[in-house]
Enzyme design. Structure first.
Site, PDB file in Angstrom:
ATOM      1  N   TYR A 112       0.838  -1.208   0.002  1.00 28.51           N
ATOM      2  CA  TYR A 112      -0.110   0.013  -0.009  1.00 28.51           C
ATOM      3  C   TYR A 112       0.895   1.259   0.017  1.00 28.51           C
ATOM      4  CZ  TYR A 112      -3.246   3.700   1.509  1.00 28.51           C
ATOM      5  OH  TYR A 112      -4.129   4.662   1.332  1.00 28.51           O
ATOM      6  N   TRP A 114       1.208   5.545  -1.790  1.00 31.58           N
ATOM      7  CA  TRP A 114       0.818   6.741  -2.809  1.00 31.58           C
ATOM      8  C   TRP A 114       1.918   6.638  -4.030  1.00 31.58           C
ATOM      9  CZ3 TRP A 114      -2.119  11.427  -3.511  1.00 31.58           C
ATOM     10  CH2 TRP A 114      -3.251  11.229  -2.937  1.00 31.58           C
TER      11      TRP A 114
END
Ligand code: MGD
Ligand code: MGD
Ligand code: MO
Length: 768
Positions: A112, A114
């Site tokens: 996980y 960005w």
């Protein structure tokens, strides 16, 4: 500027820009010419691209080389630099060993994070493609941003689409809304950013237009700074994590005064009577009236009554920032918001109803035509295994343990190898001291990173990756009006490689290169993804033709035409609820959900309810830790990204993250403005620099996330990372989201010498 400068179009999560390069160095980043309010974060790029913190060469942790499968030493060990061939061989052998000995699900590849803008070189997507092609892995579902809402909303409104930014658009709000109930405000700080990048920063513009038409804006938040100073707005301070009580109280006011829209409720909603019984207190003897709500949330009862009746008398929009649901029982404020909007009866009307995320991110509510963007397919996970995203430490600590999630029962897999690229769990996860313990469990941890982040420093094998400026890509987000060409502006720094190239080689070693690459190189992928988009545009009636790939690449961007009409959430459903049934069991908005009730969860009943969070200002624990810490998004960086740059650094106090504190709370503890402080609770402690601020509610501390985690042990984090204080518990058994915003703490002045911040030190490195 030197004469030999080159200029390349590029894109980041914080905006589009032109990279100005000379002699192999990034000199400056100039904002995209159409961006009226560019983020200063683009100017932090040169610091980062040429940072001494870049991972220069593949590195392996000494302790792991000495004795495989041992977790201790992660975070303190020295590293040995190795050649790419050695590093890739080690990774390949570990993957093969773990798959053979423990099965594919023993590899944790949720990864996980960005990462960077760019649809192709998206590290998480590439990681999934690679691990899926090799047999699969344990994956993660949901996100830290709106994980609680993501698994609640489909039960209530049949979709979580409004969380992606597709809400009643700003044109409709600016043109029609009389009263904006802004739960969590609309901080421009957060509107600097959108995953995938933005061509234009528009939130300030839309807020000004909304205010200029005379809309009344109420900021319901523990902090006044959640609305730009030039927007006339009234501040309604609220105790953190009590929004559900306020919304339920407002609903009760509407019910008691007969101002709820019975026709709307009858036609479009399921289960109102059950909710009304709760509001009246039929079952528990407690009417959820304004006095009741006031005692919980701290907003005076008269004000609650006034807000409810005012909202019933005009075109009102109830907007919640995502922060409200990133908390224990975070499902409740979102469901209560929908119920309140349903009782006001304006869902599906221009500028009315409910909305999520306006002000959480740049492009929420951006007026935009529906248009496909270039996409990289992630493929299918043959291991068919995943955990809720924020349960990672539970999984590592308790293999085989049962857990509940969204109506099902599962067991945690026994993970032996963690593979992470494009995320920073030692930024994003809660209770980092607990994660630190969990992180000792796996036999091997592989991380691809560009910089020596806290996560890279806790990996066994670190593979250096390029930045966006060192590779070609295409950038776009589903809510932005542009598709951007991202030109390679610099050669790879040090020995870094693209994530794609690393995976391609590993896939070749494993004999599944063609499955991973589909026989395309990066450039052919870009053309392929773009042409896929172009073909879909050609089939869409309201879109112009997109230029051919070569023309797009040369021009640097394609702009979408403005939409012909405003988008209003559930407009179709309102017009014809039979033809546009919602994808809920009843086809309508569920104010009572038989399905959720059937799960039998005590922490998520069948209708919106006030359920006291584990930690809030009314909890018993508030006797010992009397302050509620709000850990919000940072103004000068994206999460932990850009933290080492000068822009972020300039905001720090004594080199530590600032914490805002009310003057009375500061005075009671002898804390002066600018003082070094220690914030602590039973989970951990960190240093910070105090800013005394009467724009913060008494009893509340506000501190941004993202200061690079800097601790030798669980006693003291030196840099100001709030995640040593936050609880690592699921929002509920329904959604199992992150509860980051439910943390009680206390604070005291720090006397004596301050330990130096060591977050930006490169670990000690030896040669092969
Ligand atoms: N207490 C608290 N905690 C929170 C939150 C909160 O409100 N409060 N918010 C949560 C939320 S909403 C989120 S989304 C998360 C964010 O958490 P993350 O997304 O994990 O945070 P980032 O700092 O963006 O981490 C991305 C990492 O990817 C690396 N990277 C960038 N580009 C590339 C690339 O091309 N390849 C590779 N291999 N790596 C790359 C960066 O260097 C960086 O270390 O944090 C969560 N944590
Ligand atoms: N500059 C910058 N912008 C970002 C990011 C970043 O890292 N940097 N991260 C992006 C990401 S990944 C995400 S998910 C979004 C997150 O967007 P949000 O979740 O909306 O952001 P937060 O900053 O956590 O919270 C917004 C505001 O909510 C208020 N608030 C906190 N708790 C409560 C509460 O209990 N009740 C009420 N009424 N208000 C409360 C706080 O005062 C805070 O300023 O931001 C995005 N934008
Ligand atoms: Mo997020």
């Amino acid at each position: 500027m030197p004469a030999d400068v080159q200029r390349y179009p590029s894109l980041s999560h914080w905006g589009a820009y032109t990279a100005v390069v000379s002699d192999g160095r990034l000199l400056a980043c100039e904002p995209f010419h159409r961006d009226r309010a560019p983020s200063p974060m683009i100017h932090a790029m040169p610091d980062m691209v040429h940072s001494p913190l870049r991972v220069a060469r593949p590195a392996v942790r000494e302790g792991w080389l000495r004795r495989r499968g041992m977790g201790e030493g992660r975070g303190t060990d020295r590293y040995v630099e190795v050649g790419w061939d050695t590093a890739l061989k080690l990774v390949h052998e570990e993957l093969a060993r773990v798959r053979a000995a423990h099965g594919d699900e023993a590899i944790f590849g949720g990864s996980y994070g960005w990462a960077s803008a760019g649809r192709f070189h998206n590290a998480m997507s590439q990681t999934r493609r690679f691990l899926y092609a090799g047999g699969g892995c344990t994956d993660q579902v949901g996100n830290y941003s709106w994980g609680a809402a993501q698994f609640l909303l489909p039960h209530v409104i049949g979709t979580w689409q409004p969380l992606t930014g597709k809400v009643t658009d700003w044109n409709s709000v600016a043109g029609h809304t009389d009263l904006v109930l802004a739960f969590g405000g609309m901080p421009l700080r957060n509107a600097q950013v959108i995953a995938g990048g933005a061509g234009e920063h528009t939130t300030a513009h839309w807020l000004r237009r909304t205010a200029a038409r005379g809309a009344r804006i109420a900021v319901i938040s523990p902090t006044r700074g959640d609305m730009p100073a030039d927007i006339p707005a009234e501040w309604i301070p609220i105790r953190p994590n009590t929004d559900a009580a306020l919304m339920i109280g407002m609903a009760c006011v509407l019910l008691e005064s007969g101002r709820h829209d019975t026709a709307f409720l009858a036609r479009y909603c399921e289960g109102f009577e059950r909710y009304a019984a709760y509001l009246r207190g039929d079952t528990d003897g407690q009417a959820k009236n304004a006095q009741w709500a006031s005692a919980i949330c701290g907003v005076p009862a008269e004000r609650i009554r006034g807000l409810a009746l005012d909202a019933a008398g005009c075109r009102a929009l109830v907007n919640c920032t995502w922060s409200l649901q990133r908390a224990h029982h975070g499902e409740q404020p979102y469901w209560a918001c929908i119920a309140l909007a349903a009782m006001l009866g304006q869902i599906g009307l221009p500028g009315g109803g409910f909305s999520f995320g306006l002000g959480s991110i740049n492009s929420a509510g951006n007026p935009r035509v529906d248009a496909a963007v270039p996409e990289l397919p992630e493929g299918r996970n043959p291991a068919a295994r995943s955990i809720p995203v924020a349960r990672v430490a539970d999984m590592l600590l308790h293999p085989g343990a049962p857990y509940r999630f969204n109506g099902e029962e599962y067991r945690y897999p026994d993970v032996r190898l963690v593979y992470w690229a494009g995320g920073n769990p030692f930024h994003h996860h809660q209770d980092l001291n607990r994660l630190q313990t969990a992180w000792q469990q796996p036999e091997t941890i592989v991380v691809h990173e560009t910089w020596w982040t806290p996560t890279a420093r806790r990996a066994d094998i670190v593979l250096p990756t390029t930045t966006t400026l060192e590779r070609n890509d295409i950038g776009a987000s589903s809510r932005d009006g542009y598709i951007f060409a991202m030109h390679r502006a610099l050669p790879p720094q040090g020995q870094s490689r693209d994530d794609f190239d690393i995976y391609r080689e590993l896939a070749a070693m494993g004999g599944y290169e063609a499955a991973y690459t589909e026989s395309r190189d990066a450039w052919h992928w870009l053309a392929h993804m773009y042409e896929g988009m172009r073909a879909r545009w050609a089939r869409a009636a309201d879109l112009p033709g997109a230029p051919p790939f070569e023309d797009f690449w040369r021009q640097g961007y394609v702009a979408l035409p403005p939409p012909r009409r405003d988008f209003v959430l559930f407009e179709d459903f309102r017009r014809d609820p039979g033809a546009h049934r919602l994808e809920t069991p009843s086809g309508r908005i569920e104010l009572y959900s038989e399905r959720i009730a059937g799960f039998g969860y005590d922490d998520c009943p069948g209708h919106p309810a006030w359920l006291a969070p584990s930690e809030w200002l009314g909890a018993d624990a508030a006797r010992h830790t009397p302050l509620h810490l709000v850990s919000s998004q940072p103004a000068h960086r994206l999460h932990s990204q850009l933290d080492p740059a000068a822009l972020s650094h300039a905001s720090k106090i004594h080199g530590r993250e600032p914490v805002r504190i009310h003057p009375a709370d500061a005075a009671a503890r002898g804390i002066d403005d600018g003082a070094l402080v220690r914030i602590h609770n039973g989970r951990g402690a960190c240093l910070a620099g105090a800013i005394v601020d009467d724009g913060v509610m008494q009893g509340v501390l506000v501190m941004s996330t993202g200061a690079w985690f800097d601790a030798d042990d669980a006693t003291l984090e030196r840099h100001g990372n709030p995640n040593v204080l936050t609880p690592d518990i699921g929002t509920s058994q329904l959604a199992q989201g992150s509860s980051a915003l439910s943390a009680l703490v206390d604070i005291e002045p720090w006397h004596g010498a301050a330990p130096p911040v060591r977050a930006y030190e490169v670990p000690v490195i030896g040669g092969e």
